[in-house]
Motif scaffolding. Sequence first.
Motif, PDB file in Angstrom:
ATOM      1  N   UNK A 327       0.806  -1.207   0.000  1.00  0.00           N
ATOM      2  CA  UNK A 327       0.000   0.000   0.000  1.00  0.00           C
ATOM      3  C   UNK A 327       0.847   1.268   0.000  1.00  0.00           C
ATOM      4  N   UNK A 328       2.172   1.146   0.141  1.00  0.00           N
ATOM      5  CA  UNK A 328       3.038   2.310   0.278  1.00  0.00           C
ATOM      6  C   UNK A 328       4.402   2.010  -0.341  1.00  0.00           C
ATOM      7  N   UNK A 329       5.272   3.029  -0.259  1.00  0.00           N
ATOM      8  CA  UNK A 329       6.675   2.813  -0.571  1.00  0.00           C
ATOM      9  C   UNK A 329       7.357   2.007   0.515  1.00  0.00           C
ATOM     10  N   UNK A 330       8.665   1.845   0.405  1.00  0.00           N
ATOM     11  CA  UNK A 330       9.406   0.982   1.323  1.00  0.00           C
ATOM     12  C   UNK A 330       9.441   1.537   2.740  1.00  0.00           C
ATOM     13  N   UNK A 331       9.332   0.633   3.704  1.00  0.00           N
ATOM     14  CA  UNK A 331       9.541   0.979   5.108  1.00  0.00           C
ATOM     15  C   UNK A 331      11.044   1.096   5.371  1.00  0.00           C
ATOM     16  N   UNK A 332      11.407   1.893   6.349  1.00  0.00           N
ATOM     17  CA  UNK A 332      12.781   1.937   6.842  1.00  0.00           C
ATOM     18  C   UNK A 332      12.745   1.846   8.359  1.00  0.00           C
ATOM     19  N   UNK A 335      11.199   5.420  13.427  1.00  0.00           N
ATOM     20  CA  UNK A 335       9.815   5.634  13.860  1.00  0.00           C
ATOM     21  C   UNK A 335       9.019   6.511  12.899  1.00  0.00           C
ATOM     22  N   UNK A 336       9.524   7.663  12.436  1.00  0.00           N
ATOM     23  CA  UNK A 336       8.695   8.505  11.567  1.00  0.00           C
ATOM     24  C   UNK A 336       8.189   7.788  10.318  1.00  0.00           C
ATOM     25  N   UNK A 337       9.065   7.020   9.657  1.00  0.00           N
ATOM     26  CA  UNK A 337       8.632   6.306   8.455  1.00  0.00           C
ATOM     27  C   UNK A 337       7.630   5.216   8.804  1.00  0.00           C
ATOM     28  N   UNK A 338       7.949   4.416   9.811  1.00  0.00           N
ATOM     29  CA  UNK A 338       7.036   3.352  10.220  1.00  0.00           C
ATOM     30  C   UNK A 338       5.669   3.914  10.598  1.00  0.00           C
ATOM     31  N   UNK A 339       5.651   4.994  11.387  1.00  0.00           N
ATOM     32  CA  UNK A 339       4.390   5.573  11.842  1.00  0.00           C
ATOM     33  C   UNK A 339       3.589   6.154  10.679  1.00  0.00           C
ATOM     34  N   UNK A 340       4.263   6.827   9.773  1.00  0.00           N
ATOM     35  CA  UNK A 340       3.556   7.394   8.623  1.00  0.00           C
ATOM     36  C   UNK A 340       2.872   6.297   7.814  1.00  0.00           C
ATOM     37  N   UNK A 341       3.571   5.192   7.608  1.00  0.00           N
ATOM     38  CA  UNK A 341       2.985   4.078   6.876  1.00  0.00           C
ATOM     39  C   UNK A 341       1.847   3.438   7.667  1.00  0.00           C
ATOM     40  N   UNK A 342       2.129   3.069   8.908  1.00  0.00           N
ATOM     41  CA  UNK A 342       1.162   2.301   9.693  1.00  0.00           C
ATOM     42  C   UNK A 342      -0.094   3.065  10.050  1.00  0.00           C
ATOM     43  N   UNK A 343       0.053   4.338  10.386  1.00  0.00           N
ATOM     44  CA  UNK A 343      -1.109   5.117  10.791  1.00  0.00           C
ATOM     45  C   UNK A 343      -1.883   5.693   9.611  1.00  0.00           C
ATOM     46  N   UNK A 344      -1.161   6.094   8.565  1.00  0.00           N
ATOM     47  CA  UNK A 344      -1.792   6.940   7.554  1.00  0.00           C
ATOM     48  C   UNK A 344      -1.814   6.378   6.139  1.00  0.00           C
ATOM     49  N   UNK A 345      -1.045   5.335   5.844  1.00  0.00           N
ATOM     50  CA  UNK A 345      -0.853   4.947   4.448  1.00  0.00           C
ATOM     51  C   UNK A 345      -1.140   3.481   4.160  1.00  0.00           C
ATOM     52  N   UNK A 346      -1.983   2.844   4.968  1.00  0.00           N
ATOM     53  CA  UNK A 346      -2.150   1.404   4.752  1.00  0.00           C
ATOM     54  C   UNK A 346      -3.462   1.033   4.071  1.00  0.00           C
ATOM     55  N   UNK A 347      -3.924   1.843   3.168  1.00  0.00           N
ATOM     56  CA  UNK A 347      -5.016   1.414   2.314  1.00  0.00           C
ATOM     57  C   UNK A 347      -6.377   1.423   2.975  1.00  0.00           C
ATOM     58  N   UNK A 348      -7.372   1.192   2.175  1.00  0.00           N
ATOM     59  CA  UNK A 348      -8.764   1.160   2.608  1.00  0.00           C
ATOM     60  C   UNK A 348      -9.029  -0.127   3.380  1.00  0.00           C
ATOM     61  N   UNK A 349      -9.470  -0.034   4.657  1.00  0.00           N
ATOM     62  CA  UNK A 349      -9.746  -1.264   5.413  1.00  0.00           C
ATOM     63  C   UNK A 349     -10.779  -2.159   4.744  1.00  0.00           C
TER      64      UNK A 349
END
Length: 504
Positions: A327-332, A335-349
């Motif tokens: 659902x997103x670009x690569x994780x690194x 914390x900022x990258x992980x949080x941005x992906x996990x909270x805000x960028x993981x697709x339509x539930x």
Amino acid sequence: MSRALFAAAALVGTCLSATPALARTAYDGVWLFDDTPPNPGVTMMEVTSKGDKVTGRVTTRWYGPVEMQNPRIEEGVLHFTARNINDREHPTRDWSVAIEGGKAHLKGRIWESEVDGLGRPGTAKDAKARAFRFADLPALGAPIPNPLAATPPMGWSSWNKFAEHIDDRTVRAMADAMVATGLRDAGYTYVNIDDGWQGKRDANGVLQPNAKFPDMKALTDYVHSKGLKIGIYSSQGPRTCAGYEGSYGHVQQDAKTYAEWGFDYLKYDLCSGEWFYADADTVKRSYHEMGAALQATGRDFIFSLCEYGRFDVGSWGRDVGGQLWRTTGDITDDYPTMARIGFDKNGNPGWAGPHGWNDPDMLEVGNGGMSADEYRTHMTLWAMSAAPLMMGHDLRETSAETLAMLTNRRVIAIDQDARGIQGKAVRKGGTMEVWAKPLADGRVALALFNRGDAAGSLELTTADAGMATVTNVEDAWSGQSTARLPAAYAVPARGAVMVVLTGK
């Protein structure tokens, strides 16, 4: 540009190169590049002009013909821009060509690749020999039924720790560690080789592994002997992200090879394929082509789509044979990258559920870039999101704390719940978020996240879980149970609390 137009452009270019008297500028004709780096693998430049109008293209092994946009000659130097795939912040890049000592000095950049090389004059015959060979892309076929992955896949992948520096011995060691640490018994099933295993194709076009993988069938047999399954990686483009051989023009052949070797999982990464498949229609067709090829082998494959969430992939991922889709670009490992992906960028539930999962990328737990509280947030977010749990650290160096986090049976059970609902935020306030995930047995998992840099506290309520009354509250991390919710939960900075409520 269509292939017909490409052919027409090539014809014009070759005609001009064959009749130098018609050349309008010092750049007109065919220029051959023999010593440029393999990424992106520039092989040729073709330039034509008519009056003040200049047209041209640069041919590469990675992306095929790269058309010159807005080419113009200023103070004796040819300038143009080129489409720049995979870099949304820089959709185009500036290039230049200068004639130096009878050679064309080409400079530019595409994605992560720098181009700086000298081209010698060539002929029409050279241009024909170096022309890029396009592969046909089939029409989008009927939806592909695939009943695998009733719950999110779990396992390990080589990329986050080893990148392309992966080999047979390391993969075997990871399989051994999966068993020895109890990770296999906790549910981690797949040992996945990411980019970096590919060698060259033989005379029949069959892709061979490189020297780091001397016998793929022996490797898959070894992993299977440990009660595990094994995955492999490719791209629908000519090259993978790390520059190895992709499946472009060899899709059915590669699927057959993976099946004969005994693989159980394929991650298919758009990478250089984005140059050829840049809109929703062609991207879907390129994934359907491989999904159908895997199905035709008669072997069960988990099919992991990696195209970074474009074109609402979760709305069609199942139809092309996929069980999970990035659902997103690569994780690194921060914390900022992980949080941005996990909270805000993981697709339509609404896209997630049995046999099809939003994939926010692999776990970084154990790689050392985050604190224990931040990793606990990482694991909590992925479990609440019904995300695939693909570890990405060196399993031989798993600390007791990391192992306890990864094998917590209550946390895994929330991720692997048979109902397959992707949790989501039900309440936000300041730096705090409350998420809810209904479970198959009628209970509800709640997670309280502190996204701030200072400790905080917040009350969880029965209303957060959609309940009127609660009879039991189980802490998913500690296993402790109480009859009711406390007045408030203290949550460390960038930390998380996860509980499971029983009630009605």
